[in-house]
Each structure stands twice: as structure tokens, then as C-alpha cells.
Design an enzyme around this catalytic site. Structure first.
Site, short mmCIF file in Angstrom:
data_model
loop_
_atom_site.label_atom_id
_atom_site.label_comp_id
_atom_site.label_asym_id
_atom_site.label_seq_id
_atom_site.Cartn_x
_atom_site.Cartn_y
_atom_site.Cartn_z
NE ARG A 1 -1.32 -2.01 -7.20
CZ ARG A 1 -1.49 -0.70 -7.21
NH1 ARG A 1 -0.97 0.04 -8.18
NH2 ARG A 1 -2.18 -0.11 -6.25
CG HIS B 1 -10.73 -5.84 -0.08
ND1 HIS B 1 -9.95 -5.89 -1.21
CD2 HIS B 1 -10.12 -4.97 0.76
CE1 HIS B 1 -8.90 -5.11 -1.06
NE2 HIS B 1 -8.98 -4.51 0.12
CG HIS C 1 -10.40 -1.15 -2.49
ND1 HIS C 1 -11.19 -0.94 -1.38
CD2 HIS C 1 -9.21 -1.59 -2.02
CE1 HIS C 1 -10.51 -1.25 -0.29
NE2 HIS C 1 -9.30 -1.66 -0.66
O1 LIG Z 1 -2.56 -2.61 -3.76
C1 LIG Z 1 -3.48 -1.81 -3.72
O2 LIG Z 1 -3.57 -0.86 -4.45
C2 LIG Z 1 -4.61 -2.00 -2.73
C3 LIG Z 1 -4.23 -2.75 -1.50
C4 LIG Z 1 -5.41 -2.97 -0.63
O3 LIG Z 1 -6.53 -2.78 -1.01
C5 LIG Z 1 -5.21 -3.42 0.75
O4 LIG Z 1 -4.07 -3.70 1.16
O5 LIG Z 1 -6.23 -3.51 1.48
FE LIG Z 2 -7.93 -2.69 0.61
#
Ligand SMILES: O=C(O)CCC(=O)C(=O)O
Ligand SMILES: [Fe+2]
Length: 358
Positions: free
Chosen positions: A295, A228, A285
Site C-alpha cells: 500500500r 492517531h 484513524h
Molecule cells: O496511509 C494512510 O492511509 C494514512 C496515513 C496517515 O494517517 C498519516 O500519514 O498520518
Molecule cells: Fe494520519
């Protein structure tokens, strides 16, 4: 941050909240690829890819140029020397871990309600995908006190204080990064009225997104967070010491952004893409998961004041560079994203005029 994103962001009924700790195997509803798939539909990373997301020292005399180049070629960069004390990240990590390790029934007491965006739940983009993601989230806009009272009836205030402190520090840093980014586009304080009288973006809006990706029994077939772009000006992302974040680089594929203490990841979002007339590209990403380690990430989602219409900066448009996007407020943009997801940005694109010769 607008108080109401859209009810369309609510997860449909089939996206149940999951007690990840009870799962020894990946349920089919979470399997994004088949066993022994060649993974061609969902290409795996290349830790072998030799490209690295740029790292920029905010005190580097060339920071403007470096940020400009990173935004054009990557849509993402990492910053060091940002001045945020490491104790603040330690505390956010502690709050986030403590929150997600509560029993599911407890977390569900702080669920996102149908008419709101804040609280506990699955990723808002889940409804656009046939499979579930191996993650859970908690969204905060302003004070989380109502929800935190449900989670920690006796000592919610210490957790609220930690969030407040983090939000204040992120707001300052975001203002700094905003000016560096605008400076890299040749834009000065006179050009941005919504920076406010002190030029500190006092009225900017923001949300805090806490993410948890539990250890996963079959990480290669699971997806932490599907690809996204963020609907922000930019996002300031803190990640704990478990890697998983990957960004799409044209010509290179998915590139992992390994966590390094002291570094923060800055994602260009869709609104900066519009503001820069497409010069700075919002970055696609996703997040992969890990077999043995959980994580944690904390995303500070930064946007303009709620009444401000974002349009390509007048300095960047002219007879030979027509504006490529229509103007839009953050709230309007979020509404469109909630309906059309990754087609939202192009839906604001102004069609190139036809070259009709009479
Ligand atoms: O957890 C991550 O590294 C990315 C989180 C993310 O892309 C978001 O919260 O929009
Ligand atoms: Fe994000």
C-alpha cells in the site's frame, strides 16, 4: 510547516529500519496481537459495517452543508470533482514506489537526522508504542532536493519537480477546502485575517508524508500505522488501490475507507478541532496491512502560517458557548504532540469553570 518539529519525534534506538523484503514471518517485535487472539484488544474491521465515509462532490450546491455534517459526525469525508488531474497522482505514486523500492542502505542515506523532521524513517509516533509498525515513511517540507540527491544522484531533479507540482496543486485544493469548511461554520473572509490579502492562504504551512506499507506475511497480527489523529488543520490523503485505512466512528467502530480512483480523503485534524471549538472532531484513524499487496499513501498535512495562533473562532464563542481550547501555534502544538501524543489535544482544553454559588 515549522522547520523543526521536535527531537522527541525521533525514533528511539530500538526502532530499527527494517528490510521488509527479507522477512518471511512476522517478527515478534512487529506482532501486535498473539496468534489465535480473540483480537478484543485490537478489534478488527468490519467490512461488514454498513456505514460509509461521506463522499462529497466539491461542485455540489450543498457542499457546505454536506461538509459541515461530515465534519461533525465523522471528522472525515472523501471529495470528488476536486480538479486535480489523475496524471499527478500517477506520478506521485510512481515517485513513492520508486523511492521505497530502493535498497535499504540507499534509503538510509536520506534518513531523518536528529535535528530535523524531513527524510526517511519509521512513523514518528512509533516511540509511543511497544511494537513496531509495518511501514516506512518519507517526510518532505518544501523542497526535498538535499535528500533526493542522496537517493538519486543522477536524476533527482525530475523527482523534485514531481513533488513541487504536487505540492502546488495540493496547496490550491487545500485553500478551497479551507473556505468550504469555514463557510460551513458560518465564517466569512473578514473573520480570517491569516488567509492573506488575496484570501488564498498563501502563507499556509504544509508537509508531505509519503507512506509505504509492504505486503505482510501475517497481516492480521501486524499494524501499518497505529491509531492517531493528525496534528493538522486537515489532511488531504491519496491512497493507491490497496485498502488499509480505517477511521473510528463513534457507535460503529473501525470503518474502512476503500480506495476509489478520483477520490481523496480529507481528515479533520486537531487544529481544526480547536478552531471550531470542538464542533468538528479530529478523526482517529489507523492503517491495516495486506498479505499480498503493498500500500502507498501520500498525505498532504495542511496547517496555518507558522506565526498564527489557532484559537476557537470568535464567531463560535459567546456567553453560552465559552471557548474550550487555549490558543496555540502549529509549532507549539507539534511540540506537545511529540511529548504527549494522544493527550495533546486535551492538554489545550480549558477546564470548565466551577459553578460556585456564594
Ligand atoms: O496511509 C494512510 O492511509 C494514512 C496515513 C496517515 O494517517 C498519516 O500519514 O498520518
Ligand atoms: Fe494520519
Amino acid at each position: 510547516m515549522p522547520s523543526k518539529l521536535s527531537e522527541d519525534f525521533q525514533a528511539p534506538v530500538h526502532l530499527k529500519h527494517q528490510d521488509f523484503t527479507s522477512l518471511q514471518e512476522l517478527p515478534d517485535s512487529f506482532a501486535w496481537t498473539q496468534r489465535n487472539d480473540d483480537d478484543s484488544h485490537y478489534p478488527s474491521i468490519g467490512d461488514s459495517i454498513s456505514e460509509h465515509v461521506p463522499v462529497i462532490d466539491l461542485f455540489d450546491p450543498n457542499a457546505l452543508q454536506l461538509i459541515g455534517r461530515a465534519c461533525k459526525t465523522w471528522g472525515v469525508f472523501q471529495v470528488t470533482n476536486h480538479g486535480v488531474p489523475s496524471t499527478l497522482f500517477d506520478n506521485m505514486e510512481y515517485i513513492t514506489k520508486t523511492l521505497f523500492s530502493l535498497p535499504v542502505q540507499q534509503k538510509l542515506k536520506a534518513s531523518r537526522s536528529p535535528d530535523s523532521v524531513t527524510g526517511y524513517g519509521v512513523a514518528r509516533i512509533s516511540s509511543f508504542f511497544p511494537k513496531q509498525m509495518w511501514s516506512e515513511g518519507f517526510t518532505i517540507v518544501g523542497s526535498p532536493v538535499e535528500h533526493f540527491r542522496e537517493l538519486w544522484p543522477d536524476d533527482y531533479s525530475k523527482y523534485c519537480d514531481g513533488i513541487k507540482e504536487y505540492e502546488e496543486e495540493m496547496k490550491k485544493l487545500a485553500g478551497r477546502i479551507m473556505w468550504l469548511t469555514l463557510g460551513s461554520l458560518g465564517v466569512t473572509k473578514e473573520d480570517i485575517k491569516w488567509a492573506g490579502p488575496k484570501g488564498d492562504f498563501q502563507d499556509s504551512s504544509a508537509a508531505l508524508q509519503l507512506n509505504h506499507y509492504p505486503a505482510c506475511p501475517d497481516p492480521d497480527r501486524a499494524m501499518g500505522l497505529a491509531p492517531h489523529t493528525d496534528s493538522t488543520l486537515f489532511t488531504i490523503l491519496y491512497q493507491n488501490n490497496t485498502s488499509g485505512l480505517q477511521v473510528m466512528k463513534e457507535g460503529a467502530g473501525w470503518v474502512t475507507v476503500p480506495p476509489v480512483p478520483g477520490r481523496l480523503v480529507i481528515n479533520v485534524g486537531d487544529l481544526l478541532h480547536i478552531l471550531s471549538n470542538g464542533l468538528y472532531r479530529s478523526v482517529l484513524h489507523r492503517v491495516k496491512v495486506n498479505r499480498s499487496r503493498q500500500r502507498i499513501s501520500v498525505a498532504y498535512l495542511y496547517g496555518p502560517p507558522s506565526n498564527v495562533k489557532i484559537a476557537p473562532l470568535s464567531k463560535l464563542v459567546g456567553p453560552s458557548e465559552p471557548p474550550l481550547y487555549r490558543s496555540v501555534t502549529w509549532n507549539e502544538y507539534l511540540g506537545t504532540k511529540a511529548k504527549h501524543f494522544n493527550k495533546a489535544l486535551s492538554s489545550f482544553r480549558i477546564c470548565a469553570p466551577l459553578n460556585v454559588t456564594v
